[in-house]
Design a protein around this motif. Structure first.
Motif, PDB file in Angstrom:
ATOM      1  N   GLU A   2      99.558 -24.606  15.082  1.00  0.00           N
ATOM      2  CA  GLU A   2      98.283 -25.066  15.633  1.00  0.00           C
ATOM      3  C   GLU A   2      98.481 -26.114  16.737  1.00  0.00           C
ATOM      4  O   GLU A   2      98.032 -27.259  16.588  1.00  0.00           O
ATOM      5  N   SER A  29      96.967 -41.755  21.763  1.00  0.00           N
ATOM      6  CA  SER A  29      95.836 -40.912  21.395  1.00  0.00           C
ATOM      7  C   SER A  29      96.364 -39.633  20.757  1.00  0.00           C
ATOM      8  O   SER A  29      97.538 -39.311  20.855  1.00  0.00           O
ATOM      9  N   LYS A  30      95.432 -38.908  20.134  1.00  0.00           N
ATOM     10  CA  LYS A  30      95.802 -37.663  19.455  1.00  0.00           C
ATOM     11  C   LYS A  30      96.491 -36.688  20.401  1.00  0.00           C
ATOM     12  O   LYS A  30      97.486 -36.052  20.050  1.00  0.00           O
ATOM     13  N   GLN A  73     100.288 -35.203  20.014  1.00  0.00           N
ATOM     14  CA  GLN A  73     100.567 -33.773  19.963  1.00  0.00           C
ATOM     15  C   GLN A  73     101.649 -33.420  20.982  1.00  0.00           C
ATOM     16  O   GLN A  73     102.556 -32.655  20.699  1.00  0.00           O
ATOM     17  N   GLU A 128     102.078 -28.808  11.849  1.00  0.00           N
ATOM     18  CA  GLU A 128     100.659 -29.017  12.062  1.00  0.00           C
ATOM     19  C   GLU A 128     100.395 -30.525  12.212  1.00  0.00           C
ATOM     20  O   GLU A 128     100.946 -31.327  11.468  1.00  0.00           O
ATOM     21  N   ALA A 129      99.584 -30.901  13.177  1.00  0.00           N
ATOM     22  CA  ALA A 129      99.194 -32.294  13.415  1.00  0.00           C
ATOM     23  C   ALA A 129     100.343 -33.189  13.865  1.00  0.00           C
ATOM     24  O   ALA A 129     100.169 -34.399  14.019  1.00  0.00           O
ATOM     25  N   THR A 172      97.098 -26.728  19.457  1.00  0.00           N
ATOM     26  CA  THR A 172      95.952 -27.315  20.172  1.00  0.00           C
ATOM     27  C   THR A 172      94.908 -27.887  19.231  1.00  0.00           C
ATOM     28  O   THR A 172      93.842 -28.306  19.692  1.00  0.00           O
ATOM     29  N   ALA A 173      95.202 -27.929  17.931  1.00  0.00           N
ATOM     30  CA  ALA A 173      94.197 -28.423  16.978  1.00  0.00           C
ATOM     31  C   ALA A 173      93.868 -29.879  17.264  1.00  0.00           C
ATOM     32  O   ALA A 173      94.749 -30.701  17.485  1.00  0.00           O
ATOM     33  N   GLY A 174      92.604 -30.193  17.295  1.00  0.00           N
ATOM     34  CA  GLY A 174      92.172 -31.577  17.447  1.00  0.00           C
ATOM     35  C   GLY A 174      92.234 -32.127  18.855  1.00  0.00           C
ATOM     36  O   GLY A 174      92.109 -33.329  19.043  1.00  0.00           O
ATOM     37  N   LEU A 175      92.435 -31.282  19.845  1.00  0.00           N
ATOM     38  CA  LEU A 175      92.481 -31.775  21.230  1.00  0.00           C
ATOM     39  C   LEU A 175      91.152 -31.512  21.928  1.00  0.00           C
ATOM     40  O   LEU A 175      90.387 -30.646  21.514  1.00  0.00           O
ATOM     41  N   ASP A 176      90.891 -32.264  22.998  1.00  0.00           N
ATOM     42  CA  ASP A 176      89.671 -32.014  23.757  1.00  0.00           C
ATOM     43  C   ASP A 176      89.910 -30.861  24.745  1.00  0.00           C
ATOM     44  O   ASP A 176      91.043 -30.475  24.977  1.00  0.00           O
TER      45      ASP A 176
END
Lengths: 249, 329
Positions: free
Chosen positions: B158, B134-135, B139, B81-82, B160-164
Motif C-alpha cells: 500500500e 509528515s506522513k 512514506q 504497510e505504513a 500510497t495509503a494515507g497520502l494526499d
C-alpha cells in the motif's frame, strides 16, 4: 553475525539521543553517590580499621544490598524497550525482513545495553580515585569487584532482553524482569534461612549478595562467573527462539 | 522473479490465504489488488520473510524463502504497510543504518544513501528527525529504505495509503520510474492505482486469487459491453432500428431536445464491441439518421473488480481462481 554491528550502533544511538539513558544515569549516580558517601562517612568515624574491610569492600560487599537494589530497577529499565517498542511501533518488520539473522538482532541489542550499563558504572571509578587521594586502595579488590558487577549485570540484562521479547508492552516487560530478578535475589537470601543441605547450597550458589561479598574481598570464584554467563547465554538463546517464533504466530 | 505455489496461511482458525499461486515476471510492475482483509499483506509478508507460510512454496529469483531466507531478503526491498520508522533517528542516520544492515559495502554506503534519497525525493529532509516528518515524507523515507541497497525486486505494501492527492500522484510517478530498473510488486485496494501504474494485476479476495492478467484481459472480462450513440433523429426510428440489430440486448433512450437523442446500448456480446458499433452506425446512417457521436464506454476496472469479488461470494467451493489471461472455458 551479519548486521550485529549496525544494530548495536543504532541501539546505542537510540538510547543516548533519547532522555532515557541520561535519566537512568542521573538516578543511578545520585543513588550510588549517596550510598558511597554514607559508607565513607561511616568509615571516617571509625578509629580502628582492619585491613580487609574498607569503603571499597563495604560498597561492593557487605553493603552491596543497596547497590543491588538500584540494579533491580536499572537493568529492567535499560532493556524494557529493546523488543517491546519495536513490536508496538511495527519497526520490527523492516528489521526482521532485512538480511540479518535473529542471533545478530538479539546480540546487537543485548550488547548495547551491556555497554550502556558499563558506561553508567564508569563514573564510579572516580570514587576509587578520590579514596586513593586519602588512603591506600587495593587495586586487585577493585578489579575483582567490578568483575562481579559485570557478571551480575550481564545476567540481569539478558533476563531483561528475554522479557522484552515476551511482551509488546514496555511496562509489562519491565515488571516481568523485576519479578524474575527479585525472585533470584530472594532465592539468594534463602542462604541465610535454610540450614546446610541441598536448598542451602542452591540458594548460596545463586546468591548475588554472596557473589558480591566474595568478589569485593578479591576472591574470584569461577563458579560464580560461570553461573552468570550461563544464565545470560540461556536467556539470550531463549530470546533468539522467541524472535524466531514470531514468524509463526 | 517471484513464484508462489499453493501458498496457504492459517492464523489458527482464520484462513488468510488458501492455495494461492501466481508469478511475477522480471521487469514487471505487478499490482496485487483486493478489498481490505483479502490477504494481500499476509502474502507480501510471507514473500518478504516476515512471517512463515502454513504450506506452499515461494521462490524469489530462484531462491526458496524457507531454505535460503537471507539470500532472498538481500534481493528484496520491502516497504511494509505504513512504513514504520524509528522516530528518534534522523533521515540520513536511518538510511545509513538500513544500508549497513543490508550489507551495502562501507565505501559505497554514502553514495547509496544519497542516491536513494534523491530517487525518493527526501534529500531536503535528510537532517530532519523522523518524528517531525509528515506522513508523506515518512512514506517516501520508507521507499528510500527499500531502494537503498538497489535490490532487483521491490515489494511495496500500500505505497500510497494515507497520502494526499498530490503525494499520491508523485509516488505513482516515482513507482513507474522505478519500474524501469526494478521488478515491482505492490499491493493496493485502489483500482485506479493499478490502472495508472501496473502492467498486470492479480486480484485477490478472501484469500483466493480470483483473477489474474493484464489490464486489458481484466477489462475484457466485464459482464457486458456498453456504448453510447448521440443521434439527430427526425423520423423517430432510431431506437427501433438499434434495438432490432443483432447483438443488442437492451437500449435506453434519453431525449436531449431538438430531435437529439442519446442511446445507451448494452450488449452481451463481448468479443467485438468495435464491430458492433460499426454495424450500428452503418444501419443508422443508411436509414437517414444523423450520427453525431459514438463512444464505447470503457469497462472500468472498478466494475470488473466488483463483479469478480461479488461472483466469488455466490460461487461455492474451491477452484474459484481462474486465469483470465486465457480464453474463458
Amino acid at each position: 553475525m551479519n548486521g550485529l554491528f549496525p544494530i548495536y550502533r543504532r541501539e546505542m544511538l537510540s538510547l543516548w539521543v533519547t532522555p532515557l539513558a541520561w535519566i537512568l544515569l542521573c538516578i543511578f549516580l545520585l543513588l550510588q553517590g549517596a550510598i558511597f558517601y554514607s559508607i565513607v562517612a561511616h568509615f571516617s568515624r571509625l578509629v580502628d580499621l582492619s585491613l580487609d574491610s574498607g569503603p571499597v569492600q563495604a560498597y561492593f560487599g557487605q553493603e552491596s544490598i543497596f547497590l543491588l537494589l538500584t540494579l533491580l530497577l536499572l537493568s529492567p529499565a535499560l532493556t524494557m524497550r529493546l523488543f517491546a517498542e519495536e513490536r508496538r511501533s511495527g519497526t520490527i518488520e523492516p528489521l526482521l525482513t532485512a538480511p540479518v539473522t535473529p542471533v545478530a538482532v538479539v546480540l546487537g541489542k543485548y550488547l548495547s545495553t551491556l555497554s550502556t550499563y558499563l558506561m553508567m558504572w564508569s563514573p564510579t571509578l572516580l570514587y576509587i580515585i578520590i579514596l586513593r587521594k586519602t588512603g591506600a586502595v587495593d587495586w586487585g579488590v577493585v578489579a575483582s569487584s567490578y568483575l562481579g558487577i559485570f557478571g551480575v549485570g550481564a545476567a540481569y540484562l539478558a533476563v531483561g532482553t528475554l522479557m522484552s521479547a515476551m511482551s509488546k508492552s514496555q511496562l509489562i516487560s519491565l515488571m516481568l524482569t523485576v519479578l524474575v530478578i527479585f525472585g533470584m535475589f530472594v532465592l539468594g537470601v534463602g542462604e541465610y534461612i535454610f540450614d546446610a543441605g541441598l536448598l542451602h547450597s542452591i540458594c548460596a550458589h545463586v546468591s548475588v549478595l554472596s557473589q558480591m561479598e566474595e568478589f569485593s574481598k578479591g576472591v574470584v570464584d569461577l563458579r560464580r562467573l560461570v553461573f552468570d554467563v550461563s544464565l545470560a547465554a540461556f536467556c539470550l538463546f531463549l530470546t533468539v527462539r522467541v524472535v524466531d517464533s514470531w514468524r509463526w504466530s | 522473479m517471484i513464484r508462489v505455489e499453493q501458498l496457504s496461511k492459517d492464523y489458527g482458525g482464520l484462513i488468510a490465504l488458501r492455495d494461492v499461486s501466481f508469478e511475477v515476471g522480471r521487469g514487471e510492475i505487478a499490482g496485487f489488488v483486493g478489498p481490505n482483509g483479502a490477504g494481500k499483506t499476509t502474502a507480501l509478508r510471507i514473500i518478504a520473510g516476515f512471517i512463515g507460510a502454513t504450506s506452499g512454496k515461494v521462490t524469489v529469483d530462484g531462491h526458496d524463502i524457507a531454505s535460503e531466507p537471507l539470500e532472498v531478503r538481500r534481493r528484496i526491498g520491502y516497504m511494509p504497510e505504513a512504513a514504520p520508522l524509528y522516530p528518534e533517528m534522523r533521515v540520513m542516520e536511518y538510511l545509513s543504518f538500513r544500508a549497513a544492515l543490508k550489507r551495502v559495502p562501507r565505501r559505497r554506503q554514502v553514495s547509496a544513501v544519497s542516491r536513494a534519497m534523491q530517487q525518493a525525493g527526501v534529500e531536503d529532509v535528510a537532517p530532519v528527525v523522523i518524528a517531525h516528518l509528515s506522513k508523506g515524507y515518512r512514506q517516501r523515507v520508507g521507499l528510500a529504505d527499500a531502494l537503498v541497497a538497489s535490490p532487483p525486486l521491490l515489494i511495496l505494501d500500500e505505497p500510497t495509503a494515507g497520502l494526499d492527492p498530490n503525494q499520491i500522484r508523485e509516488v505513482r510517478r516515482l513507482i513507474r520510474e522505478l519500474g524501469k530498473e526494478h521488478t515491482v510488486f505492490l499491493s493496493t485496494h485502489i483500482l485506479s492505482e493499478v490502472e495508472s501504474i501496473c502492467d498486470r494485476a492479480i486480484v485477490i479476495d478472501r484469500g483466493r486469487i480470483v483473477a489474474e492478467g493484464t489490464l486489458r484481459d481484466l477489462q475484457a472480462r466485464r459482464g457486458a459491453v456498453e456504448m453510447e450513440l448521440l443521434v439527430v433523429d427526425r423520423g423517430g426510428r432510431s431506437a427501433k432500428l438499434v434495438e432490432n440489430s443483432p447483438g443488442v440486448e437492451t437500449i435506453e433512450v434519453e431525449a436531449l431536445g431538438e430531435n437529439r437523442l442519446r442511446l445507451r446500448v448494452r450488449s452481451t456480446d463481448k468479443t467485438s464491441p468495435d464491430a458492433l458499433m460499426e454495424s450500428l452506425v452503418r444501419i443508422l446512417v443508411e436509414n437517414q439518421v444523423g450520427v453525431r457521436g459514438a463512444t464505447c464506454l470503457k469497462a472500468r476496472l472498478e466494475d470488473v473488480f466488483s463483479e469478480l469479488t461479488r461472483a466469488e461470494t455466490t460461487e461455492a467451493g474451491p477452484g474459484g481462481a481462474q486465469d483470465w489471461s486465457k480464453p474463458a472455458g
